[in-house]
Write an enzyme that holds these catalytic residues in place. Structure first.
Site, short mmCIF file in Angstrom:
data_model
loop_
_atom_site.label_atom_id
_atom_site.label_comp_id
_atom_site.label_asym_id
_atom_site.label_seq_id
_atom_site.Cartn_x
_atom_site.Cartn_y
_atom_site.Cartn_z
N ARG A 148 0.86 -1.18 0.00
CA ARG A 148 0.00 0.00 0.00
C ARG A 148 0.89 1.23 0.00
O ARG A 148 1.87 1.27 0.76
CB ARG A 148 -0.86 0.04 1.27
CG ARG A 148 -1.78 -1.14 1.45
CD ARG A 148 -2.14 -1.30 2.92
NE ARG A 148 -0.98 -1.58 3.74
CZ ARG A 148 -0.94 -1.51 5.07
NH1 ARG A 148 -1.99 -1.13 5.75
NH2 ARG A 148 0.17 -1.79 5.73
N CYS A 195 -3.98 2.27 -8.64
CA CYS A 195 -4.25 0.82 -8.65
C CYS A 195 -5.74 0.49 -8.73
O CYS A 195 -6.20 -0.05 -9.75
CB CYS A 195 -3.63 0.18 -7.42
SG CYS A 195 -1.85 0.47 -7.34
C1 UGA Z 1 -4.08 -0.69 -3.09
C2 UGA Z 1 -4.26 -1.97 -2.26
O1 UGA Z 1 -4.80 -1.63 -0.98
C3 UGA Z 1 -2.92 -2.68 -2.07
O2 UGA Z 1 -3.12 -3.90 -1.37
C4 UGA Z 1 -2.34 -2.99 -3.46
O3 UGA Z 1 -1.09 -3.63 -3.37
C5 UGA Z 1 -2.17 -1.68 -4.22
O4 UGA Z 1 -3.45 -1.03 -4.34
C6 UGA Z 1 -1.62 -1.99 -5.57
O5 UGA Z 1 -2.32 -2.61 -6.38
O6 UGA Z 1 -0.44 -1.72 -5.82
P1 UGA Z 1 -3.20 1.76 -2.55
O7 UGA Z 1 -3.55 2.11 -3.96
O8 UGA Z 1 -1.91 2.22 -1.98
O9 UGA Z 1 -3.23 0.17 -2.34
O10 UGA Z 1 -4.34 2.40 -1.68
P2 UGA Z 1 -5.46 1.89 -0.63
O11 UGA Z 1 -4.94 2.00 0.74
O12 UGA Z 1 -6.04 0.60 -1.06
O13 UGA Z 1 -6.55 3.04 -0.84
C7 UGA Z 1 -7.19 3.20 -2.10
C8 UGA Z 1 -8.20 4.30 -2.07
O14 UGA Z 1 -9.33 3.89 -1.32
C9 UGA Z 1 -7.74 5.61 -1.47
O15 UGA Z 1 -8.18 6.67 -2.31
C10 UGA Z 1 -8.42 5.65 -0.12
O16 UGA Z 1 -8.66 6.96 0.33
C11 UGA Z 1 -9.73 4.94 -0.44
N1 UGA Z 1 -10.39 4.33 0.73
C12 UGA Z 1 -9.75 3.38 1.47
C13 UGA Z 1 -11.68 4.72 1.05
O17 UGA Z 1 -12.29 5.58 0.37
N2 UGA Z 1 -12.30 4.14 2.14
C14 UGA Z 1 -11.70 3.20 2.89
O18 UGA Z 1 -12.32 2.71 3.85
C15 UGA Z 1 -10.39 2.81 2.55
#
Ligand code: UGA
Length: 437
Positions: free
Chosen positions: A151, A264
């Site tokens: 992440r 992602c």
């Molecule tokens: C995501 C996955 O979580 C990782 O496991 C994966 O390895 C990665 O993509 C990838 O494919 O390389 P990441 O893109 O860093 O990781 O971000 P996340 O933490 O998943 O968050 C994604 C989005 O969802 C953000 O915009 C965040 O603000 C949003 N989010 C997250 C929400 O709107 N609500 C939530 O409860 C959680």
């Protein structure tokens, strides 16, 4: 071990540094000369907590070097392919240009016994196609698909101490060789009994995209409940808390708000849908189109609430946008809901002043028309409405009394549902969350 990492973006730069930190001898390779020059000086070309420290120590120790010349991959036993697979222009499918180019350019430098380890997120079927190319070239190398689950914001920790390892290997002796080599690469994680799934190429590729599809679905599920809450007067945050106590559901990734973005989740669900359609199985993941649509509607909801807060007249009104990156602890603005909201409000004629602790430079290079400030105070001063869209700690912990003393109109749209609405209202604010009364 001697390792090459091809592609030094968010994934590759962290992977190369982390492998060196684990004691391997690593060469990071990228076609972008500026990026390589910065990395070689120990300066990450993007913000990632913990990366400067391991990059500096690894480059100083000589265990980590960088190059723009793929010939420098020769002599490595494992070649990680960590190049980007962005969304194709004009289509939802993944653009495999960089993966294909990396494999092509690497081919002449592979020796018998070498392992090419794919890390990029690719459509299912890619690994089998690449493995065939490698086998046909007769260089004696083999391919493993080894997806990455890091992440952003926690990338160093996720790489050094992953929560699981997945190896997609070919059948027979080549597969056994791949497992032996990767177990040596990840010796510390293996010693720590990190769960390991050894499988075939297709499953390894699908593990990655289905994990991201599941996470995206979970977020859009709670955002759909926010939409229902909005027409019923219910409170989605309390709903998430209550259903989250069921361990089968779990509270994580049930944060309703402006939705998901980044490099992602959005492109991965689209590429997954496109690939499933190619395979004649489009119906199986048709729901992901709805997941995408729910997600994008939440951006519109934040914009609509902001315009409503401005009495339907955004033109010339000052809108303080708190946050530009797609999530906190990152400077990544790829498909960022926060930046999208800022740009759309500006398009409606609002005088948008956006701030972010890390992402201003990246946001400015894509959208120079916006006004940016590094000062939270300047962003808030004389604002007609405050829009909170990336939950950086400094915005989450914003003191409503202090903020009220700066703005012209104490009106806040909490696009991340992270403020204590009672405290904000007590400080004189008109508070609007998403899916909250
Ligand atoms: C995501 C996955 O979580 C990782 O496991 C994966 O390895 C990665 O993509 C990838 O494919 O390389 P990441 O893109 O860093 O990781 O971000 P996340 O933490 O998943 O968050 C994604 C989005 O969802 C953000 O915009 C965040 O603000 C949003 N989010 C997250 C929400 O709107 N609500 C939530 O409860 C959680």
């Amino acid at each position: 071990m001697k390792i090459s990492v091809i592609g030094c973006g968010y994934l590759g730069a962290v992977h190369a540094s982390a492998m060196a930190e684990l004691g391997h001898d690593v060469i990071g390779i990228d076609v972008d000369a500026d990026k390589i020059a910065r990395l070689a000086e120990g300066k990450p070309p993007f913000f990632e907590p913990g990366l400067p420290e391991i990059l500096t120590s690894a480059t100083a120790s000589g265990r980590l070097r960088f190059s723009t010349d793929i010939a420098d991959a020769a002599g490595s036993q494992v070649h990680f392919v960590a190049v980007g697979t962005p969304q194709k222009q004009g289509s939802h499918a993944a653009d495999l240009t960089y993966v294909d180019a990396a494999i092509d350019s690497l081919m002449p430098y592979l020796s018998p016994g070498d392992l090419v380890a794919g890390k990029s997120t690719v459509p299912v079927g890619t690994a089998a196609r690449l493995a065939k190319l490698i086998t046909e070239s007769g260089n004696g190398a083999s391919l493993v698909w080894n997806p990455e689950f890091l992440r952003e914001g926690f990338a160093v920790q996720d790489t050094i101490t992953p929560d699981r390892l997945v190896y997609g290997v070919p059948a027979g002796e080549a597969g056994e060789h791949a497992v032996r080599v990767l177990n040596e690469v990840y010796a510390s994680a293996i010693a720590a009994e990190t769960p390991l799934v050894i499988t075939d190429y297709a499953t390894a590729e699908l593990v990655k995209v289905s994990a991201n599809a599941f996470l995206a679905t979970k977020i859009s599920f709670i955002n759909a409940m926010a939409e229902i809450a909005e027409v019923t007067g219910a409170d989605v945050s309390q709903l998430a808390e209550a259903i989250g106590y069921d361990p089968r559901i779990g509270r994580r990734f049930l944060g309703a708000g402006v939705g998901f973005g980044g490099g992602c989740l959005p492109k991965d669900i689209r590429a997954f849908t496109a690939r499933a359609e190619e395979l004649g199985a489009g119906e199986s993941v048709a729901f992901l189109k709805e997941v995408d649509a729910i997600n994008l509607r939440r951006r519109k909801r934040v914009i609509d609430l902001t315009v409503a807060a401005l009495g339907g007249q955004p033109f010339g009104k000052k809108v303080a946008v708190l946050g530009l990156s797609f999530k906190p602890h990152s400077d990544d603005v790829r498909d960022s809901p926060a930046l999208d909201v800022a740009v759309q409000l500006r398009g409606l004629g609002a005088d948008v002043v956006a701030t972010d602790p890390q992402a201003i430079e990246n946001a400015r290079s894509r959208h120079p028309q916006l006004t940016y400030t590094e000062s939270l105070e300047d962003a808030l001063r004389d604002a007609d409405v405050v829009v909170h869209v990336t939950e950086w700690p400094e915005y989450r912990q914003l003191d409503p009394v202090w903020a009220a003393s700066l703005v012209r109109v104490p009106s806040v749209i909490d696009g991340r549902n992270s403020y204590d609405s009672a405290a904000w209202r007590a400080a004189g604010w008109t508070y609007k969350g998403l899916g909250k009364p």
